[in-house]
Design a protein around this motif. Structure first.
Motif, short mmCIF file in Angstrom:
data_model
loop_
_atom_site.label_atom_id
_atom_site.label_comp_id
_atom_site.label_asym_id
_atom_site.label_seq_id
_atom_site.Cartn_x
_atom_site.Cartn_y
_atom_site.Cartn_z
N GLU A 129 0.79 -1.13 -0.12
CA GLU A 129 0.01 -0.02 -0.10
C GLU A 129 0.65 1.45 -0.18
O GLU A 129 1.21 1.69 1.14
N LEU A 130 1.14 1.73 -1.25
CA LEU A 130 2.06 2.90 -1.32
C LEU A 130 1.51 4.27 -0.58
O LEU A 130 2.24 5.10 -0.23
N THR A 131 0.09 4.14 -0.71
CA THR A 131 -0.39 5.61 0.01
C THR A 131 -1.75 5.21 0.18
O THR A 131 -2.55 4.38 -0.40
N GLY A 132 -2.41 5.94 1.26
CA GLY A 132 -3.85 5.95 1.60
C GLY A 132 -4.83 6.87 0.73
O GLY A 132 -5.78 6.86 0.90
N ALA A 133 -4.08 7.73 -0.16
CA ALA A 133 -4.78 8.74 -0.74
C ALA A 133 -5.35 8.04 -2.09
O ALA A 133 -4.82 7.06 -2.80
N ALA A 139 -8.74 -0.33 2.13
CA ALA A 139 -7.81 0.91 2.78
C ALA A 139 -8.80 1.97 3.56
O ALA A 139 -8.08 2.83 4.06
N ALA A 140 -9.88 1.93 3.19
CA ALA A 140 -10.56 3.24 3.51
C ALA A 140 -9.85 4.49 3.27
O ALA A 140 -9.47 5.09 4.18
N ALA A 178 -6.26 12.68 0.63
CA ALA A 178 -4.73 13.04 0.64
C ALA A 178 -4.01 12.38 1.42
O ALA A 178 -4.43 11.44 2.34
N PRO A 179 -2.49 12.10 0.85
CA PRO A 179 -1.81 11.33 1.64
C PRO A 179 -1.66 11.67 3.14
O PRO A 179 -1.73 12.57 3.64
#
Length: 351
Positions: A11-15, A25-26, A30-31
């Motif tokens: 998971e590189l980012t949550g954005a 990931a919900a 924005a990251p």
């Protein structure tokens, strides 16, 4: 022989630019401030490449929301890892496709969760997401990149699955992977939309039959029952040789959580899979190879004798293993029996 990771989802980012109702990931717009830096990402890749050569799935959120995604992909490629990327497809342009190809990305997976815009956009939380994904797919195909279509099965799209297969064929996809919903993350709001255990079994039997009719790769994910079904059906048909040709003999088991697969969060936390929120370690605190080899969670998952309930006595436990994430979601115990399996050890099934 030492177990090494064959597949790592990262998971590189949550954005993300969408707001999908079933998102593991919900994700947010924005990251977050705790995401691994570029340097930390490269150190992680060095650590992996030091003892294994797994496929690395760059995911999110939406991985294309990270400006350094191409740099990270190129670094992994140069280290000899097979780098692939999972995206919703809406941000792909010709420029993006070229950058991904130049970075050595071997395959792009795009989620299509309905045969029509109405169904897909309902999942994705944004009008136009379906058309955006199709545009992205066409750009990828023009660039000569391998395409995989991912579909999460729920009551919303259960009847559309054959149409989704036809759409994937029309789009020139190299593979269609169907994912059985696991009610974690934002997917918890869809807990009431899981297909029934009987429908689940029906979809997997449909997939078995469909594999005989199309040249495209078809795969069931988060559906370890499929390995049991594949064995049963092939045995019924006297197709043991065909079964071996399909790669069954090379497979370990249906649920690979902690055995051939693991998930890395945006902050460097290590989990058996993205749907099983049981922490195995943190790459910011210790080397990944050390977590992989010594984590107590992974050690337990690798021992099928620890499985409980009917999974513990099932003759297919080394082939299937049951979905450990679904067991955890239902009971709080990742070693409990799989709650969405109609098979009864010994050959009987419940009606």
């Amino acid at each position: 022989m030492e177990l090494v990771p064959r597949l790592i989802a990262w998971e590189l980012t949550g954005a993300c630019n969408l707001n999908c109702v079933h998102c593991r990931a919900a994700a947010t717009k924005a990251p977050s401030s705790n995401e691994l830096s570029t340097d930390e990402a490269k150190r992680f890749i060095d650590d992996i490449a030091g003892f294994a050569k797994p496929i690395i799935i760059l995911s999110g959120g939406e991985p294309l929301m990270r400006d350094d995604v191409y740099e990270i992909a190129r670094y992994g490629t140069d280290k000899g890892l097979r780098m692939v990327l999972g995206t919703n497809g809406t941000l792909i342009t010709r420029e993006v496709a070229k950058k991904l190809k130049d970075a050595g990305i071997k395959r792009i997976s795009i989620s299509i969760d309905g045969a029509s815009a109405k169904t897909h956009d309902g999942f994705r939380g944004m009008s136009g997401a379906f058309d955006g994904a199709l545009r992205g797919i066409n750009v990828l195909k023009e660039a000569g990149l391998s395409l995989q279509v991912n579909t999460t099965i729920t009551k919303r799209n259960l009847k559309e699955v054959p149409e989704i297969l036809n759409l994937a064929l029309e789009l020139g996809a190299d593979a269609l992977h169907i994912f059985m919903l696991v009610p974690t993350g934002r997917g918890e709001v869809l807990a009431g939309e899981e297909v029934s255990p009987e429908e689940y079994e029906g979809v997997l039997n449909w997939l078995y039959d469909a594999r005989k009719k199309v040249k495209m790769q078809l795969k069931a994910t988060c559906a370890p029952h499929y390995f049991r079904i594949m064995y049963q059906r092939a045995k019924q048909e006297g197709a043991h040789v065909e079964l071996r040709e399909r790669g069954f003999s090379a497979m370990t088991k249906g649920c690979l959580a902690g055995t051939g697969f693991c998930f890395i969060s945006k902050a460097g936390e290590v989990y058996p899979c993205g749907y099983l929120p049981v922490l195995a370690g943190d790459i910011r605190k210790q080397p990944f190879w050390e977590i992989w080899r010594n984590s107590n969670v992974f050690i337990k998952l690798r021992d099928s004798s620890r499985l409980k309930g009917k999974c513990g006595i099932c003759e297919f436990k080394r082939v299937c293993g049951g979905c450990r994430a679904r067991a955890y979601a239902a009971t709080g115990d990742y070693l409990a029996e799989e709650p969405y399996c109609i098979y009864q050890p010994g050959g009987a099934t419940r009606g």
